[in-house]
Scaffold this motif. Structure first.
Motif, PDB file in Angstrom:
ATOM      1  N   GLY A 134      -2.065  46.947  -1.953  1.00  0.00           N
ATOM      2  CA  GLY A 134      -0.943  47.869  -1.744  1.00  0.00           C
ATOM      3  C   GLY A 134      -0.600  48.039  -0.271  1.00  0.00           C
ATOM      4  O   GLY A 134       0.570  48.101   0.104  1.00  0.00           O
ATOM      5  N   ILE A 135      -1.637  48.083   0.589  1.00  0.00           N
ATOM      6  CA  ILE A 135      -1.399  48.239   2.024  1.00  0.00           C
ATOM      7  C   ILE A 135      -0.619  47.036   2.564  1.00  0.00           C
ATOM      8  O   ILE A 135       0.331  47.181   3.338  1.00  0.00           O
ATOM      9  CB  ILE A 135      -2.736  48.335   2.796  1.00  0.00           C
ATOM     10  CG1 ILE A 135      -3.580  49.492   2.278  1.00  0.00           C
ATOM     11  CG2 ILE A 135      -2.491  48.474   4.289  1.00  0.00           C
ATOM     12  CD1 ILE A 135      -3.035  50.821   2.605  1.00  0.00           C
ATOM     13  N   TYR A 136      -1.030  45.827   2.122  1.00  0.00           N
ATOM     14  CA  TYR A 136      -0.308  44.636   2.587  1.00  0.00           C
ATOM     15  C   TYR A 136       1.117  44.614   2.051  1.00  0.00           C
ATOM     16  O   TYR A 136       2.043  44.170   2.739  1.00  0.00           O
ATOM     17  CB  TYR A 136      -1.056  43.359   2.170  1.00  0.00           C
ATOM     18  CG  TYR A 136      -2.335  43.161   2.948  1.00  0.00           C
ATOM     19  CD1 TYR A 136      -2.293  42.907   4.321  1.00  0.00           C
ATOM     20  CD2 TYR A 136      -3.568  43.239   2.338  1.00  0.00           C
ATOM     21  CE1 TYR A 136      -3.454  42.743   5.045  1.00  0.00           C
ATOM     22  CE2 TYR A 136      -4.746  43.065   3.063  1.00  0.00           C
ATOM     23  CZ  TYR A 136      -4.685  42.817   4.408  1.00  0.00           C
ATOM     24  OH  TYR A 136      -5.827  42.652   5.132  1.00  0.00           O
ATOM     25  N   SER A 180      -2.401  57.458   2.209  1.00  0.00           N
ATOM     26  CA  SER A 180      -3.528  57.210   3.110  1.00  0.00           C
ATOM     27  C   SER A 180      -3.035  56.869   4.515  1.00  0.00           C
ATOM     28  O   SER A 180      -3.609  57.281   5.517  1.00  0.00           O
ATOM     29  CB  SER A 180      -4.367  56.064   2.550  1.00  0.00           C
ATOM     30  OG  SER A 180      -5.400  55.737   3.424  1.00  0.00           O
ATOM     31  N   ARG A 181      -1.945  56.131   4.573  1.00  0.00           N
ATOM     32  CA  ARG A 181      -1.422  55.695   5.849  1.00  0.00           C
ATOM     33  C   ARG A 181      -1.006  56.871   6.733  1.00  0.00           C
ATOM     34  O   ARG A 181      -1.027  56.800   7.952  1.00  0.00           O
ATOM     35  CB  ARG A 181      -0.214  54.821   5.571  1.00  0.00           C
ATOM     36  CG  ARG A 181       0.075  53.886   6.679  1.00  0.00           C
ATOM     37  CD  ARG A 181       1.190  53.014   6.280  1.00  0.00           C
ATOM     38  NE  ARG A 181       1.754  52.469   7.494  1.00  0.00           N
ATOM     39  CZ  ARG A 181       2.990  52.067   7.593  1.00  0.00           C
ATOM     40  NH1 ARG A 181       3.787  52.151   6.573  1.00  0.00           N
ATOM     41  NH2 ARG A 181       3.427  51.589   8.717  1.00  0.00           N
ATOM     42  N   ARG A 182      -0.596  57.939   6.067  1.00  0.00           N
ATOM     43  CA  ARG A 182      -0.151  59.108   6.809  1.00  0.00           C
ATOM     44  C   ARG A 182      -1.300  59.808   7.521  1.00  0.00           C
ATOM     45  O   ARG A 182      -1.109  60.488   8.509  1.00  0.00           O
ATOM     46  CB  ARG A 182       0.494  60.086   5.835  1.00  0.00           C
ATOM     47  CG  ARG A 182       1.954  60.250   6.123  1.00  0.00           C
ATOM     48  CD  ARG A 182       2.523  61.304   5.220  1.00  0.00           C
ATOM     49  NE  ARG A 182       3.681  60.748   4.567  1.00  0.00           N
ATOM     50  CZ  ARG A 182       3.998  60.951   3.304  1.00  0.00           C
ATOM     51  NH1 ARG A 182       3.226  61.709   2.550  1.00  0.00           N
ATOM     52  NH2 ARG A 182       5.061  60.421   2.797  1.00  0.00           N
ATOM     53  N   PRO A 184      -8.805  49.383   8.245  1.00  0.00           N
ATOM     54  CA  PRO A 184      -9.909  49.551   7.282  1.00  0.00           C
ATOM     55  C   PRO A 184     -10.001  50.978   6.733  1.00  0.00           C
ATOM     56  O   PRO A 184     -10.254  51.167   5.536  1.00  0.00           O
ATOM     57  CB  PRO A 184     -11.155  49.208   8.111  1.00  0.00           C
ATOM     58  CG  PRO A 184     -10.649  48.330   9.199  1.00  0.00           C
ATOM     59  CD  PRO A 184      -9.267  48.819   9.516  1.00  0.00           C
ATOM     60  N   SER A 185      -9.761  51.989   7.589  1.00  0.00           N
ATOM     61  CA  SER A 185      -9.866  53.354   7.072  1.00  0.00           C
ATOM     62  C   SER A 185      -8.696  53.688   6.148  1.00  0.00           C
ATOM     63  O   SER A 185      -8.849  54.438   5.185  1.00  0.00           O
ATOM     64  CB  SER A 185      -9.966  54.374   8.219  1.00  0.00           C
ATOM     65  OG  SER A 185      -8.802  54.360   8.994  1.00  0.00           O
ATOM     66  N   ILE A 186      -7.520  53.102   6.419  1.00  0.00           N
ATOM     67  CA  ILE A 186      -6.387  53.296   5.500  1.00  0.00           C
ATOM     68  C   ILE A 186      -6.722  52.700   4.139  1.00  0.00           C
ATOM     69  O   ILE A 186      -6.488  53.309   3.089  1.00  0.00           O
ATOM     70  CB  ILE A 186      -5.104  52.645   6.054  1.00  0.00           C
ATOM     71  CG1 ILE A 186      -4.649  53.367   7.325  1.00  0.00           C
ATOM     72  CG2 ILE A 186      -3.990  52.667   5.016  1.00  0.00           C
ATOM     73  CD1 ILE A 186      -3.442  52.754   7.967  1.00  0.00           C
ATOM     74  N   MET A 187      -7.336  51.506   4.165  1.00  0.00           N
ATOM     75  CA  MET A 187      -7.706  50.866   2.900  1.00  0.00           C
ATOM     76  C   MET A 187      -8.730  51.702   2.143  1.00  0.00           C
ATOM     77  O   MET A 187      -8.589  51.929   0.935  1.00  0.00           O
ATOM     78  CB  MET A 187      -8.283  49.473   3.160  1.00  0.00           C
ATOM     79  CG  MET A 187      -7.219  48.462   3.547  1.00  0.00           C
ATOM     80  SD  MET A 187      -7.981  46.870   3.922  1.00  0.00           S
ATOM     81  CE  MET A 187      -6.519  45.856   4.145  1.00  0.00           C
ATOM     82  N   ALA A 188      -9.743  52.183   2.868  1.00  0.00           N
ATOM     83  CA  ALA A 188     -10.780  52.985   2.219  1.00  0.00           C
ATOM     84  C   ALA A 188     -10.164  54.240   1.605  1.00  0.00           C
ATOM     85  O   ALA A 188     -10.414  54.571   0.437  1.00  0.00           O
ATOM     86  CB  ALA A 188     -11.865  53.350   3.225  1.00  0.00           C
ATOM     87  N   GLY A 189      -9.325  54.921   2.381  1.00  0.00           N
ATOM     88  CA  GLY A 189      -8.688  56.137   1.891  1.00  0.00           C
ATOM     89  C   GLY A 189      -7.838  55.847   0.666  1.00  0.00           C
ATOM     90  O   GLY A 189      -7.819  56.606  -0.313  1.00  0.00           O
ATOM     91  N   SER A 190      -7.160  54.721   0.716  1.00  0.00           N
ATOM     92  CA  SER A 190      -6.269  54.338  -0.366  1.00  0.00           C
ATOM     93  C   SER A 190      -7.056  54.034  -1.652  1.00  0.00           C
ATOM     94  O   SER A 190      -6.631  54.399  -2.755  1.00  0.00           O
ATOM     95  CB  SER A 190      -5.475  53.124   0.114  1.00  0.00           C
ATOM     96  OG  SER A 190      -4.683  52.634  -0.872  1.00  0.00           O
TER      97      SER A 190
END
Lengths: 260, 266
Positions: free
Chosen positions: B30-32, B210-212, B218-224
């Motif tokens: 999703g992040i990508y 998460s991005r917000r 990596p932390s955005i991915m983990a949060g997501s």
């Protein structure tokens, strides 16, 4: 046509009879160019004159219809690690989650290669490159938080981090305020004089180009070039297709020769 | 009160496993999708997958495998179409999307008596996930996670500045095709969980929230991933408790979180 350089200088780039056609139109016509170690070439010319196309051809992103490009005697695709590239206004999402040092690290790709990870050496070199452009205290900042001029410096650091011999810059000061532009040109001068990087800078900022470069060429489909920092009135008029009035700084270089 | 005995049912355990795998996929792919601005493409791939699912039913083979096939073919088709530049990417997506849906509906209708499954594919029916589905989903998830691990550096370059990436020798078009194929695999997994119509919400909402709040990738991915897991579990519980479709419950949970996060970060 070209001024001969002393034999001792290494030839970095040679372009012979380069033709590029795009969707039926001739964009570059019979381009001949030689660049030697330590050169700082400014290429000016009208929009759509083929400036970016020429840089793309040097990077091997465009296949020429005719002619040859050699970088250290190699075809562009094999010399990528020796070229540093600063693209025209990098379009990126301003909230993209990377720090300045991560952006610089991306420039190590051409040395590190597919699937290998960046090591400590790469990280150290990234910090060194940031130091070279005076951005070491911004290393930990998000790229989107930096000002336009600072971002552009980071992108120069990214191009420097692979230790290239030739830097290609495409309109590097577009969208930067004039105070930062001057600083930016000083930085390029420094990289050229002190680190010995050969530079090709594409720009439409005639005045600035003439002040900092050691050679100037005018590109509008054809390349008008005399291997000196001065351009004749006719060259510029030919390239732009109309008389161009220029106000140049007196020193250290002039765009216009003294009128006869 | 929420009944915690639900895990004693095999279909609930399967549902939970599929949901957790889906959450991990959403968190990363999703992040990508967000960073590369391929939200519309991803949605197109999800809809096109329906054509394959219909074909699988019609021929009597595993619909999910056929769904994967058509999703990947669509991803490659869109990737190639846009790089050849004859047709604009938007147009290509629109055509693939509608063709896939039309094909899926026609073939499913021709295969008599599958109306309930049609509903399940469109709106998700995680409670109907079988053990073999779970195995396939876990396999896809591990392949995708391995690819992201291997190509992390390259995917970052591609996402940040493809023009520059190409100039320094990154195989940009191949990587983009790989990313689209990864999206295709993820989308098929997600179809089982939330259905074709709502895939895109689960793919983007956890990452967007998460991005917000996070800074590094990596932390955005983990949060997501954590958010995705929460949405799936809460959604499943609601679905089980109120006897409503699981896809809708999961997406509504995610949507509420998204609006709350938008209001709170103001």
């Amino acid at each position: 046509m070209m001024e001969r350089m002393p034999e001792t200088k290494e030839k970095i780039l040679s372009i012979t009879d380069l033709w590029v056609r795009q969707s039926g139109h001739v964009v570059l016509e019979s381009i001949n160019l030689e660049l030697f170690a330590g050169d700082f070439l400014g290429i000016i010319g009208p929009n759509g004159g083929g400036k970016s196309t020429l840089l793309k051809a040097i990077l091997g992103l465009i296949n020429p219809d005719r002619g040859e490009i050699a970088i250290f005697g190699l075809p562009p695709a094999k010399a990528l690690s020796r070229i540093g590239y600063v693209p025209q206004k990098t379009v990126f999402d301003r909230s993209f989650p990377v720090k300045a040092q991560d952006v610089v690290l991306m420039g190590r790709y051409s040395r590190v290669g597919l699937l290998h990870r960046y090591g400590k050496e790469d990280r150290d070199l990234a910090l060194e490159a940031l130091k070279a452009v005076g951005m070491e205290d911004r290393a930990e900042r998000e790229i989107g938080e930096l000002s336009g001029g600072e971002q552009q410096r980071v992108f120069v650091a990214r191009s420097l981090v692979s230790d290239p011999d030739l830097l290609l810059l495409d309109e590097p000061t577009a969208g930067i305020d004039s105070a930062q532009q001057t600083e930016f040109y000083e930085l390029l001068s420094h990289l050229n004089c002190h680190l010995g990087k050969a530079i090709i800078m594409v720009s439409h900022d005639l005045t600035a180009v003439s002040t900092y470069v050691s050679k100037i060429a005018c590109l509008n489909q054809r390349l008008y070039y005399h291997g000196s920092p001065e351009l004749s009135n006719e060259d510029i008029e030919k390239a732009y297709g109309c008389p161009v009035e220029m106000i140049a700084h007196g020193t250290p270089h002039r765009v216009l020769r003294e009128h006869d | 009160m929420i009944d915690l005995n639900f895990l004693s049912y095999e279909f609930m355990r399967n549902a939970l496993l599929a949901g957790l795998a889906a959450a991990a996929l959403c968190g990363i792919i999703g992040i990508y999708v967000i960073l590369n601005r391929i939200v519309f493409i991803s949605d197109g791939i999800a809809h096109a997958a329906f054509g394959g699912i219909g074909l699988g039913y019609f021929l009597g083979y595993d619909p999910l495998a056929f769904g994967i096939g058509s999703a990947v073919l669509t991803a490659i088709g869109i990737g190639l179409t846009s790089s050849r530049a004859r047709v604009s990417e938007d147009t290509a997506i629109g055509v693939f999307m509608a063709t896939g849906m039309a094909l899926g509906i026609m073939l499913l209708t021709l295969s008599q008596g599958y109306a309930r499954d049609l509903y399940g594919y469109l709106f998700g029916n995680i409670l109907a996930v079988t053990e073999s589905d779970v195995l396939l989903i876990l396999l896809l998830t591990s392949v995708i996670l391995a690819l992201v691990f291997l190509f992390y550096k390259e995917l970052l370059l591609l996402s940040f500045d493809p023009q520059y990436a190409q100039a320094i020798g990154l195989p940009v078009s191949s990587l983009r095709l790989m990313l689209l194929a990864m999206v295709a695999f993820s989308v098929v997994v997600l179809i089982k969980v939330v259905g074709i119509i709502m895939v895109i919400a689960l793919l983007t909402i956890p990452g967007a929230i998460s991005r917000r709040h996070m800074k590094s990738l990596p932390s955005i991915m983990a949060g997501s991933i954590i958010l995705g897991v929460l949405f799936v579990i809460i959604g499943l519980l609601i679905s089980y408790d109120l006897d409503v479709p699981s896809g809708a419950a999961i997406i509504l949970t995610a949507a509420v979180a998204f609006f709350l996060s938008t209001l709170l970060s103001r």
